[in-house]
Design an enzyme around this catalytic site. Structure first.
Site, PDB file in Angstrom:
ATOM      1  N   HIS A 206       0.723  -1.271  -0.040  1.00  0.00           N
ATOM      2  CA  HIS A 206       0.008   0.024  -0.190  1.00  0.00           C
ATOM      3  C   HIS A 206       0.970   1.212   0.097  1.00  0.00           C
ATOM      4  CE1 HIS A 206       1.012  -0.039   4.137  1.00  0.00           C
ATOM      5  NE2 HIS A 206       0.720   1.059   4.355  1.00  0.00           N
TER       6      HIS A 206
HETATM    7  N1  UDP Z   1      -3.844  -5.500   8.507  1.00  0.00           N
HETATM    8  C1  UDP Z   1      -5.264  -5.545   8.594  1.00  0.00           C
HETATM    9  N2  UDP Z   1      -6.133  -5.672   7.589  1.00  0.00           N
HETATM   10  C2  UDP Z   1      -5.326  -6.000   6.240  1.00  0.00           C
HETATM   11  C3  UDP Z   1      -4.304  -5.692   5.913  1.00  0.00           C
HETATM   12  C4  UDP Z   1      -3.465  -5.493   7.074  1.00  0.00           C
HETATM   13  O1  UDP Z   1      -5.725  -5.814   9.763  1.00  0.00           O
HETATM   14  O2  UDP Z   1      -6.337  -6.125   5.419  1.00  0.00           O
HETATM   15  C5  UDP Z   1      -3.200  -5.251   9.637  1.00  0.00           C
HETATM   16  C6  UDP Z   1      -1.799  -5.941   9.665  1.00  0.00           C
HETATM   17  O3  UDP Z   1      -1.702  -7.097  10.468  1.00  0.00           O
HETATM   18  C7  UDP Z   1      -1.312  -5.018  10.711  1.00  0.00           C
HETATM   19  C8  UDP Z   1      -1.544  -3.416  10.359  1.00  0.00           C
HETATM   20  O4  UDP Z   1      -2.759  -3.777   9.434  1.00  0.00           O
HETATM   21  O5  UDP Z   1      -1.603  -4.901  12.004  1.00  0.00           O
HETATM   22  C9  UDP Z   1      -0.691  -2.766   9.461  1.00  0.00           C
HETATM   23  O6  UDP Z   1      -1.024  -1.794   8.793  1.00  0.00           O
HETATM   24  P1  UDP Z   1      -0.723  -1.005   7.558  1.00  0.00           P
HETATM   25  O7  UDP Z   1      -0.098  -2.003   6.733  1.00  0.00           O
HETATM   26  O8  UDP Z   1      -2.046  -0.270   6.958  1.00  0.00           O
HETATM   27  O9  UDP Z   1       0.182   0.113   7.807  1.00  0.00           O
HETATM   28  P2  UDP Z   1       1.722   0.187   8.279  1.00  0.00           P
HETATM   29  O10 UDP Z   1       1.949  -0.888   9.089  1.00  0.00           O
HETATM   30  O11 UDP Z   1       2.481   0.008   6.925  1.00  0.00           O
HETATM   31  O12 UDP Z   1       1.943   1.628   8.559  1.00  0.00           O
END
Ligand code: UDP
Length: 358
Positions: A206
């Site tokens: 993403h």
């Molecule tokens: N996650 C979720 N549903 C999804 C994909 C990811 O709950 O469809 C969770 C994943 O397990 C983790 C978190 O979202 O706990 C990560 O968020 P994201 O990838 O949006 O942001 P980042 O961590 O890169 O800031």
């Protein structure tokens, strides 16, 4: 103690859940939801599953340029802070909601506590890095996941009020073990339930760097489609149209596109998968917690701890590089766990209590 917590994006809800649970009944916590993520499966489901208290303020701000979004949030959060006059403004991680919360509070002389401080990629060309750096430099309390991030802050001249407390994501990960997992099963774009293959790879993607044109996602899909098992990919709304089109145009029939899933379902997908391919900061940490080998499609390290023994490896957005990194099986030593003990939130609360003004 009265705390205004600012959150707006999926990973922040997951971190906020751990803190809110620990703060409930002892302290007054008011949640400002900026609206950065607003779809039911990017927001509501986390409140429901993780029993996060309802936000008192919902700003409904999402989309647009970084400046427009951050500016609108700044104005909205300022109103909430003026009305509530809290002892602390608590912000998480590195999104525009984090930056807006920190700026609004510091200008009102309300002390800022930053959870996940000191994380660095080393380039301001990454939009989240700008949010991290600015937030850290205006925060009164800096909660780093480990000593490594403490060192990053020291290099920038921030030595005081920095506490290595653990990773809130790990608090949530451990807590989730005892929760009901079948609240909202995964569904595809037509709302048909996902039939989970016996063997599969778990993909998430993403980041702006990988979603700003077709090329990076096309490379990732090309790699995943060549693997010995299908790929399950809950698609971030930002990528929905592109992912569906690329699969259609290139016949990537081994890639199962599904709607974003809730936290419990994401952990289930993680725990049962062969390996993880992601550009998510949170998911690469969770892969580490779960002892799953991970390939991170990005050009910079964000969580160096997870790279131990090649458990997490960087790959360029290049099909060959991704396949090469996935090919080798890594030995996983699950006793190495630098991210705390699942009680990060309690530690944060104690330090906030000790550092109250007046
Ligand atoms: N996650 C979720 N549903 C999804 C994909 C990811 O709950 O469809 C969770 C994943 O397990 C983790 C978190 O979202 O706990 C990560 O968020 P994201 O990838 O949006 O942001 P980042 O961590 O890169 O800031």
């Amino acid at each position: 103690m009265k705390i205004v917590t600012v959150a707006g994006a999926r990973p922040q809800f997951i971190k906020a859940a751990a803190f809110s649970r620990a703060a409930a009944e002892i302290h007054e916590e008011i949640l400002v939801h900026t609206g950065q993520h607003f779809d039911a499966n990017m927001s509501d489901i986390f409140f429901e599953e993780l029993k996060i208290p309802k936000p008192r303020y919902y700003l409904g701000i999402s989309g647009g340029t970084h400046g427009k979004m951050t500016g609108a949030m700044l104005a909205g959060i300022e109103q909430a802070l003026l009305a509530e006059k809290p002892d602390w403004c608590l912000v998480y991680g590195d999104t525009n909601s984090t930056l807006a919360g920190a700026l609004a509070a510091v200008k009102l002389n309300i002390p800022v506590a930053h959870a996940e401080a000191g994380v660095r990629m080393g380039t301001l060309s990454n939009p989240e890095e700008v949010n991290r750096v600015v937030t850290d430099h205006v925060s009164r309390l800096l909660f780093t996941p480990t000593d490594l991030e403490k060192g990053n802050l020291q290099k920038e001249g921030i030595g005081n009020n920095v506490y290595a407390v653990g990773n809130l994501m790990y608090d949530s990960y451990l807590y989730a073990d005892g929760l009901q997992t079948d609240l909202r099963p995964a569904v595809d774009f037509d709302n048909r339930p996902l039939v989970l293959p016996d063997r599969y790879y778990y993909l998430t993607c993403h980041r702006q760097e990988n979603t700003c044109s077709d090329k990076p996602l096309l490379e990732i899909f090309t790699a995943m489609n060549e693997l010995d098992a299908p790929t399950v990919y809950p698609v971030h709304p930002r990528n929905k149209e592109r992912a569906a089109r690329l699969c259609r145009e290139h016949g990537f029939h081994r890639i199962r596109l599904i709607q974003p899933v809730g936290y419990m379902e994401s952990l289930k997908l993680l725990k049962r998968c062969e390996k993880v391919v992601t550009d998510s900061g949170g998911l690469q940490c969770e892969a580490f917690f779960a002892g799953k080998q991970c390939v991170t499609v990005f050009d910079r390290v964000i969580w160096p701890q997870t790279m131990a023994a090649k458990r997490n490896q960087l790959a360029r957005a290049d099909a060959r590089d991704i396949l090469n990194k996935l090919a080798a099986s890594q030995k996983i030593d699950n006793t190495y766990q630098p991210f705390g003990d699942g009680h990060t939130a309690e530690r944060m609360i104690r330090i906030m209590e000790e550092n109250m003004e007046g």
